[in-house]
Design a protein around this motif. Structure first.
Motif, PDB file in Angstrom:
ATOM      1  N   LEU A   1     -56.204  16.122 -60.264  1.00 35.38           N
ATOM      2  CA  LEU A   1     -56.698  16.337 -61.627  1.00 35.38           C
ATOM      3  C   LEU A   1     -58.106  15.765 -61.784  1.00 35.38           C
ATOM      4  CD1 LEU A   1     -56.426  17.228 -64.535  1.00 35.38           C
ATOM      5  CD2 LEU A   1     -55.110  15.149 -65.010  1.00 35.38           C
ATOM      6  N   LEU A   2     -58.330  14.574 -61.270  1.00 35.47           N
ATOM      7  CA  LEU A   2     -59.662  13.958 -61.342  1.00 35.47           C
ATOM      8  C   LEU A   2     -60.692  14.789 -60.577  1.00 35.47           C
ATOM      9  CD1 LEU A   2     -58.746  10.185 -60.953  1.00 35.47           C
ATOM     10  CD2 LEU A   2     -59.568  11.327 -63.019  1.00 35.47           C
ATOM     11  N   ALA A   3     -60.262  15.385 -59.473  1.00 30.95           N
ATOM     12  CA  ALA A   3     -61.172  16.243 -58.703  1.00 30.95           C
ATOM     13  C   ALA A   3     -61.576  17.467 -59.518  1.00 30.95           C
ATOM     14  CB  ALA A   3     -60.509  16.662 -57.390  1.00 30.95           C
ATOM     15  N   LEU A   4     -60.627  18.044 -60.254  1.00 33.24           N
ATOM     16  CA  LEU A   4     -60.931  19.195 -61.102  1.00 33.24           C
ATOM     17  C   LEU A   4     -61.881  18.807 -62.230  1.00 33.24           C
ATOM     18  CD1 LEU A   4     -60.547  22.114 -62.020  1.00 33.24           C
ATOM     19  CD2 LEU A   4     -58.433  21.407 -63.183  1.00 33.24           C
ATOM     20  N   VAL A   5     -61.631  17.660 -62.841  1.00 36.74           N
ATOM     21  CA  VAL A   5     -62.522  17.180 -63.902  1.00 36.74           C
ATOM     22  C   VAL A   5     -63.936  16.997 -63.356  1.00 36.74           C
ATOM     23  CG1 VAL A   5     -63.053  15.209 -65.404  1.00 36.74           C
ATOM     24  CG2 VAL A   5     -60.711  16.100 -65.283  1.00 36.74           C
TER      25      VAL A   5
ATOM     26  N   ASP B   1     -67.392  13.631 -68.204  1.00 38.54           N
ATOM     27  CA  ASP B   1     -68.790  13.374 -68.541  1.00 38.54           C
ATOM     28  C   ASP B   1     -68.901  13.238 -70.062  1.00 38.54           C
ATOM     29  OD1 ASP B   1     -71.505  13.498 -69.109  1.00 38.54           O
ATOM     30  OD2 ASP B   1     -71.909  15.144 -67.713  1.00 38.54           O
ATOM     31  N   PRO B   2     -69.407  12.102 -70.574  1.00 39.50           N
ATOM     32  CA  PRO B   2     -69.521  11.935 -72.033  1.00 39.50           C
ATOM     33  C   PRO B   2     -70.297  13.060 -72.708  1.00 39.50           C
ATOM     34  CG  PRO B   2     -69.928   9.855 -70.923  1.00 39.50           C
ATOM     35  CD  PRO B   2     -69.851  10.906 -69.846  1.00 39.50           C
ATOM     36  N   ASP B   3     -71.223  13.688 -71.972  1.00 41.35           N
ATOM     37  CA  ASP B   3     -71.998  14.793 -72.538  1.00 41.35           C
ATOM     38  C   ASP B   3     -71.191  16.080 -72.632  1.00 41.35           C
ATOM     39  OD1 ASP B   3     -74.271  13.242 -72.861  1.00 41.35           O
ATOM     40  OD2 ASP B   3     -75.070  13.745 -70.884  1.00 41.35           O
TER      41      ASP B   3
END
Length: 295
Positions: free
Chosen positions: A78-82, A114-116
């Motif tokens: 999941l982190l890789a997809l994000v 990413d906060p953006d």
């Protein structure tokens, strides 16, 4: 005299019409706002919500990258997809649908966005910026509430707002947003919750009540003053044998009784609910404009 109904469906429709025009103008410049959506597992409520978001994107012309993953998906995958979506220029906003399966750390996943591109407004960086009044993506339901108040002509400056509920998704952020020195805010805010002693003491003083406790009939007619504005965020199922499905949806407010004292009130359903997805679309369009240097 019964309260004026604040029609969330109509306000949401008005904003989506504005966004449709804005997206069309961006497309003329070769810019297509994109939303990356991730759903892990097969929770029926989450599936329904994500499907509604995808349809809403399509209607206003936003590109939607839909990712529906099995419940056993690992946190690493999941982190890789994000991370992949963080680095994809076609994606301006990332939405990871909550709740996630128990084996996945939600905080770690939200922090990885990413906060953006955090169009849900849940990243700690955006929460912190919101707290100090800096420009940030605002969480969708609280921002939708502020839009409803402004577009219904409700004066918040100097008003006493009582928020009932202290969740990180609604109660805390909407209280903070209403305190800010800006248009549509500048209120005096009291934040209450289900453990507040003598809740009615506080609610009877309110010019505006925002009920987000998650319990039916948290706010009853004897707890409000004449002319109060009531925003009901709650969505609760209560048994109803007269309905084919065996239940009906109600808010946190005793609607039928309170509407006889309030000046304005939101219904459930059809009040705050339609605004949440709409503000997600709004944040995605804003993100696309920022990414391309457009004010």
């Amino acid at each position: 005299m019964s309260a004026k109904i604040i029609d969330g469906k109509q306000i949401a429709a008005d904003i989506r019409e504005e966004l449709t025009t804005e997206v069309a103008a961006l497309k003329e410049k070769g810019i297509v706002p994109g939303l990356g959506v991730v759903l892990v597992g097969a929770d029926p409520a989450s599936q329904s919500y994500v499907t509604a978001k995808e349809r809403a994107c399509e209607k206003i012309g936003i590109y939607s990258d839909d990712n529906r993953l099995p419940a056993e998906t690992s946190q690493e995958d999941l982190l890789a997809l994000v991370n992949q979506m963080n680095n994809d220029p076609k994606i301006n906003g990332i939405l990871v649908q909550l709740p996630l399966p128990k084996h996945i750390d939600e905080a770690a996943v939200l922090l990885a966005i990413d906060p953006d591109k955090d169009v849900d407004g849940f990243h700690p960086m955006n929460v912190g910026k919101m707290m100090v009044g800096e420009e940030a993506f605002l969480p969708c339901t609280p921002n939708g509430i502020l839009q409803m108040l402004m577009r219904s002509g409700v004066e918040t400056s100097g008003a006493h707002v009582v928020v009932v509920g202290r969740s990180n998704i609604v109660g805390k952020p909407v209280a903070n947003m209403l305190l800010q020195k800006k248009e549509g805010a500048n209120a005096t805010v009291t934040l209450c919750h289900t453990r507040t002693k003598d809740l009615s003491f506080h609610t009877r003083q309110a010019d505006i009540i925002i009920a987000a406790s998650g319990w039916p009939n948290t706010v009853t007619a004897d707890m409000v003053k004449e002319g109060v504005v009531v925003i009901d965020v709650g969505v609760n199922r209560v048994e109803d044998a007269s309905r084919e499905r065996g239940y009906r949806l109600v808010g946190d407010v005793d609607f039928e009784a309170v509407k006889e004292k309030a000046s304005m009130i939101t219904p459930v359903p059809g009040g705050v609910g339609p605004m949440t997805i709409t503000m997600l679309l709004y944040n995605t369009v804003v993100s696309a404009k920022r990414a391309n240097g457009i004010d």
